[in-house]
Design a protein around this motif. Structure first.
Motif, PDB file in Angstrom:
ATOM      1  N   ILE A   1      35.818 -18.636  29.429  1.00 53.97           N
ATOM      2  CA  ILE A   1      36.029 -17.217  29.735  1.00 53.97           C
ATOM      3  C   ILE A   1      36.791 -16.585  28.581  1.00 53.97           C
ATOM      4  CG2 ILE A   1      37.222 -15.585  31.238  1.00 53.97           C
ATOM      5  CD1 ILE A   1      36.749 -17.487  33.558  1.00 53.97           C
ATOM      6  N   ASP A   2      36.235 -15.525  28.014  1.00 49.13           N
ATOM      7  CA  ASP A   2      36.881 -14.794  26.921  1.00 49.13           C
ATOM      8  C   ASP A   2      37.241 -13.401  27.436  1.00 49.13           C
ATOM      9  OD1 ASP A   2      37.536 -13.301  24.642  1.00 49.13           O
ATOM     10  OD2 ASP A   2      36.186 -14.460  23.368  1.00 49.13           O
ATOM     11  N   ARG A   3      38.500 -13.197  27.742  1.00 47.71           N
ATOM     12  CA  ARG A   3      38.930 -11.910  28.290  1.00 47.71           C
ATOM     13  C   ARG A   3      38.720 -10.770  27.296  1.00 47.71           C
ATOM     14  NH1 ARG A   3      41.528 -10.795  32.697  1.00 47.71           N
ATOM     15  NH2 ARG A   3      42.061 -12.480  34.124  1.00 47.71           N
ATOM     16  N   ALA A   4      38.975 -11.029  26.025  1.00 49.37           N
ATOM     17  CA  ALA A   4      38.892  -9.977  25.022  1.00 49.37           C
ATOM     18  C   ALA A   4      37.495  -9.356  24.962  1.00 49.37           C
ATOM     19  CB  ALA A   4      39.288 -10.528  23.651  1.00 49.37           C
ATOM     20  N   THR A   5      36.481 -10.186  25.016  1.00 53.03           N
ATOM     21  CA  THR A   5      35.104  -9.691  24.925  1.00 53.03           C
ATOM     22  C   THR A   5      34.466  -9.457  26.291  1.00 53.03           C
ATOM     23  OG1 THR A   5      34.192 -11.943  24.881  1.00 53.03           O
ATOM     24  CG2 THR A   5      34.785 -10.940  22.771  1.00 53.03           C
ATOM     25  N   GLY A   6      35.047 -10.051  27.328  1.00 48.39           N
ATOM     26  CA  GLY A   6      34.463  -9.937  28.664  1.00 48.39           C
ATOM     27  C   GLY A   6      33.268 -10.845  28.852  1.00 48.39           C
ATOM     28  N   ILE A   7      33.161 -11.877  28.011  1.00 50.01           N
ATOM     29  CA  ILE A   7      32.034 -12.811  28.098  1.00 50.01           C
ATOM     30  C   ILE A   7      32.454 -14.066  28.853  1.00 50.01           C
ATOM     31  CG2 ILE A   7      30.458 -14.290  26.806  1.00 50.01           C
ATOM     32  CD1 ILE A   7      30.505 -12.237  24.559  1.00 50.01           C
ATOM     33  N   LEU A   8      31.685 -14.398  29.890  1.00 47.65           N
ATOM     34  CA  LEU A   8      31.873 -15.643  30.634  1.00 47.65           C
ATOM     35  C   LEU A   8      30.621 -16.477  30.386  1.00 47.65           C
ATOM     36  CD1 LEU A   8      33.230 -13.141  32.234  1.00 47.65           C
ATOM     37  CD2 LEU A   8      33.550 -14.790  34.072  1.00 47.65           C
ATOM     38  N   LYS A   9      30.774 -17.705  29.931  1.00 50.93           N
ATOM     39  CA  LYS A   9      29.593 -18.464  29.545  1.00 50.93           C
ATOM     40  C   LYS A   9      29.689 -19.945  29.877  1.00 50.93           C
ATOM     41  CE  LYS A   9      31.060 -19.438  24.783  1.00 50.93           C
ATOM     42  NZ  LYS A   9      30.646 -19.421  23.360  1.00 50.93           N
ATOM     43  N   VAL A  10      28.505 -20.535  29.992  1.00 53.50           N
ATOM     44  CA  VAL A  10      28.382 -21.983  30.192  1.00 53.50           C
ATOM     45  C   VAL A  10      27.416 -22.503  29.136  1.00 53.50           C
ATOM     46  CG1 VAL A  10      27.651 -23.839  31.714  1.00 53.50           C
ATOM     47  CG2 VAL A  10      28.796 -21.836  32.673  1.00 53.50           C
ATOM     48  N   ASP A  11      27.862 -23.472  28.344  1.00 53.70           N
ATOM     49  CA  ASP A  11      27.022 -24.092  27.321  1.00 53.70           C
ATOM     50  C   ASP A  11      26.702 -25.520  27.744  1.00 53.70           C
ATOM     51  OD1 ASP A  11      27.149 -21.819  25.661  1.00 53.70           O
ATOM     52  OD2 ASP A  11      29.073 -22.482  24.832  1.00 53.70           O
ATOM     53  N   ILE A  12      25.404 -25.866  27.711  1.00 60.45           N
ATOM     54  CA  ILE A  12      24.962 -27.198  28.132  1.00 60.45           C
ATOM     55  C   ILE A  12      24.089 -27.803  27.045  1.00 60.45           C
ATOM     56  CG2 ILE A  12      23.833 -28.528  29.944  1.00 60.45           C
ATOM     57  CD1 ILE A  12      24.153 -26.151  31.811  1.00 60.45           C
ATOM     58  N   PRO A  13      24.500 -28.922  26.453  1.00 60.46           N
ATOM     59  CA  PRO A  13      23.664 -29.578  25.442  1.00 60.46           C
ATOM     60  C   PRO A  13      22.354 -30.066  26.064  1.00 60.46           C
ATOM     61  CG  PRO A  13      25.921 -30.413  25.418  1.00 60.46           C
ATOM     62  CD  PRO A  13      25.765 -29.633  26.679  1.00 60.46           C
ATOM     63  N   ALA A  14      21.375 -30.394  25.226  1.00 62.26           N
ATOM     64  CA  ALA A  14      20.098 -30.911  25.716  1.00 62.26           C
ATOM     65  C   ALA A  14      20.335 -32.191  26.525  1.00 62.26           C
ATOM     66  CB  ALA A  14      19.175 -31.197  24.543  1.00 62.26           C
ATOM     67  N   PHE A  15      19.566 -32.368  27.605  1.00 62.37           N
ATOM     68  CA  PHE A  15      19.709 -33.568  28.425  1.00 62.37           C
ATOM     69  C   PHE A  15      18.370 -33.932  29.062  1.00 62.37           C
ATOM     70  CE2 PHE A  15      20.527 -29.992  31.256  1.00 62.37           C
ATOM     71  CZ  PHE A  15      19.868 -30.321  32.428  1.00 62.37           C
ATOM     72  N   ILE A  16      18.277 -35.172  29.538  1.00 61.65           N
ATOM     73  CA  ILE A  16      17.067 -35.665  30.193  1.00 61.65           C
ATOM     74  C   ILE A  16      17.208 -35.413  31.695  1.00 61.65           C
ATOM     75  CG2 ILE A  16      15.564 -37.641  30.617  1.00 61.65           C
ATOM     76  CD1 ILE A  16      15.704 -36.836  27.701  1.00 61.65           C
ATOM     77  N   PRO A  17      16.439 -34.522  32.276  1.00 59.99           N
ATOM     78  CA  PRO A  17      16.596 -34.162  33.696  1.00 59.99           C
ATOM     79  C   PRO A  17      16.557 -35.350  34.652  1.00 59.99           C
ATOM     80  CG  PRO A  17      15.165 -32.596  32.609  1.00 59.99           C
ATOM     81  CD  PRO A  17      15.398 -33.695  31.623  1.00 59.99           C
ATOM     82  N   VAL A  18      15.626 -36.264  34.473  1.00 62.36           N
ATOM     83  CA  VAL A  18      15.500 -37.369  35.423  1.00 62.36           C
ATOM     84  C   VAL A  18      16.733 -38.257  35.419  1.00 62.36           C
ATOM     85  CG1 VAL A  18      14.407 -39.034  33.854  1.00 62.36           C
ATOM     86  CG2 VAL A  18      13.842 -39.064  36.301  1.00 62.36           C
ATOM     87  N   ASN A  19      17.504 -38.216  34.321  1.00 61.99           N
ATOM     88  CA  ASN A  19      18.724 -39.020  34.225  1.00 61.99           C
ATOM     89  C   ASN A  19      19.984 -38.249  34.620  1.00 61.99           C
ATOM     90  OD1 ASN A  19      17.223 -41.160  33.204  1.00 61.99           O
ATOM     91  ND2 ASN A  19      17.629 -40.621  31.058  1.00 61.99           N
ATOM     92  N   MET A  20      19.967 -36.940  34.437  1.00 60.80           N
ATOM     93  CA  MET A  20      21.185 -36.151  34.594  1.00 60.80           C
ATOM     94  C   MET A  20      21.187 -35.188  35.775  1.00 60.80           C
ATOM     95  SD  MET A  20      23.343 -37.150  32.447  1.00 60.80           S
ATOM     96  CE  MET A  20      23.537 -38.037  30.905  1.00 60.80           C
ATOM     97  N   VAL A  21      20.106 -35.177  36.549  1.00 63.93           N
ATOM     98  CA  VAL A  21      20.049 -34.319  37.725  1.00 63.93           C
ATOM     99  C   VAL A  21      19.716 -35.164  38.943  1.00 63.93           C
ATOM    100  CG1 VAL A  21      18.869 -32.395  38.844  1.00 63.93           C
ATOM    101  CG2 VAL A  21      19.334 -32.298  36.390  1.00 63.93           C
ATOM    102  N   ALA A  22      20.575 -35.134  39.950  1.00 60.84           N
ATOM    103  CA  ALA A  22      20.338 -35.881  41.193  1.00 60.84           C
ATOM    104  C   ALA A  22      19.478 -35.011  42.100  1.00 60.84           C
ATOM    105  CB  ALA A  22      21.658 -36.240  41.869  1.00 60.84           C
ATOM    106  N   ALA A  23      18.172 -35.119  41.928  1.00 57.20           N
ATOM    107  CA  ALA A  23      17.247 -34.270  42.673  1.00 57.20           C
ATOM    108  C   ALA A  23      16.927 -34.862  44.039  1.00 57.20           C
ATOM    109  CB  ALA A  23      15.958 -34.089  41.880  1.00 57.20           C
ATOM    110  N   PRO A  24      16.819 -34.033  45.053  1.00 63.38           N
ATOM    111  CA  PRO A  24      16.444 -34.515  46.393  1.00 63.38           C
ATOM    112  C   PRO A  24      14.963 -34.859  46.429  1.00 63.38           C
ATOM    113  CG  PRO A  24      16.597 -32.140  46.389  1.00 63.38           C
ATOM    114  CD  PRO A  24      17.105 -32.587  45.049  1.00 63.38           C
ATOM    115  N   GLY A  25      14.582 -35.653  47.408  1.00 62.74           N
ATOM    116  CA  GLY A  25      13.183 -36.034  47.550  1.00 62.74           C
ATOM    117  C   GLY A  25      12.288 -34.825  47.698  1.00 62.74           C
ATOM    118  N   GLY A  26      11.166 -34.829  47.004  1.00 59.48           N
ATOM    119  CA  GLY A  26      10.217 -33.731  47.088  1.00 59.48           C
ATOM    120  C   GLY A  26      10.380 -32.685  46.009  1.00 59.48           C
TER     121      GLY A  26
END
Length: 258
Positions: free
Chosen positions: A137-162
């Motif tokens: 969170i940068d108050r001065a600019t009013g920018i709130l951000k999330v940065d996520i490096p590249a990742f392999i979904p099947v390894n990094m996301v716990a997806a429900p069945g279906g």
């Protein structure tokens, strides 16, 4: 409060016993309690009045926070969200070291105590998304951000069945708890396939008022979809979607540290 064990559950009042249905099942409780006018005026109940005032303030603050993120909560929340958020918002109010009891508030409390709050207790973000991310969170600019490096979904996301696809979402809000207003924004990735193909780097950012003097909140979430005949449908009406507060900036320090 007692549970009803009869074959036919009762509803209504018989004598001094009230029978009713809640999420916990069919219950029964006795009528009674202290007269409302006595609680409102008797000096013996001053603490009760103070607690009631702060509880009401917590409920109102929690509602405002939910409203600010309503678009996200439509697809990621549980049936006990309101009570859970009110409970934690009360802790924020009770952390106010400036105001007297009964007048403590969110503004002078510690909004950061809400950091990590899960909006859907049935699908926690910490147990759904394992890819590393940076929430800033940068108050001065009013920018709130999330940065996520590249990742392999099947390894990094716990997806429900279906689930065949997912989306990463971020939202930010600047909330004025006194005026009961807010400024918000949201961002999202494209719908991504849950497979072994690496995602692109994600930079999700939203803008609120630059140099704001109000508390700022940043949430991150994951939504799941199922592809059927080329179309994507929300999985189980959002029951498995995760959403959590990942960064909070409470009231900025006054000039001179006062």
């Amino acid at each position: 409060m007692a549970k009803q064990n009869g074959i036919v559950p009762l509803k209504g009042t018989i004598g001094n016993i009230t029978f009713y249905k809640s999420k916990a099942g069919h219950l029964a409780r006795g009528k009674g309690g202290v007269d409302g006018s006595r609680i409102a005026n008797d000096a013996a109940f001053v603490r009760t009045r103070e607690n009631g005032a702060e509880f009401g303030r917590a409920g109102k603050a929690g509602k405002l926070l939910r409203t600010a993120f309503r678009a996200m909560l439509l697809n990621a929340s549980d049936s006990y969200l309101t009570s859970r958020l009110t409970r934690d918002m009360l802790k924020v109010i009770q952390a106010d070291a400036k105001s007297v009891r009964g007048q403590r508030n969110v503004i002078d409390g510690e909004a950061e105590l809400l950091s990590g709050f899960e909006f859907n207790i049935n699908a926690r973000l910490a147990g759904t998304l394992f890819a590393p991310y940076t929430a800033a969170i940068d108050r001065a600019t009013g920018i709130l951000k999330v940065d996520i490096p590249a990742f392999i979904p099947v390894n990094m996301v716990a997806a429900p069945g279906g689930a065949t696809h997912f989306k990463i979402l971020a939202a930010g809000a600047e909330i004025d708890f006194e005026a009961e207003t807010f400024v918000n924004g949201n961002a999202a990735s494209a719908e991504l396939t849950i497979d072994a193909t690496a995602t692109a780097v994600m930079n999700l950012s939203v803008n609120v008022t630059a140099n704001s003097t109000k508390p700022l909140f940043l949430v991150l979430g994951v939504e799941f979809y199922q592809q059927v005949n080329g179309a994507l449908y929300s999985l189980k009406n959002g029951a498995f979607n995760a959403l959590a507060l990942v960064n909070i900036s409470g009231m900025p320090a006054a000039p001179g540290g006062v």
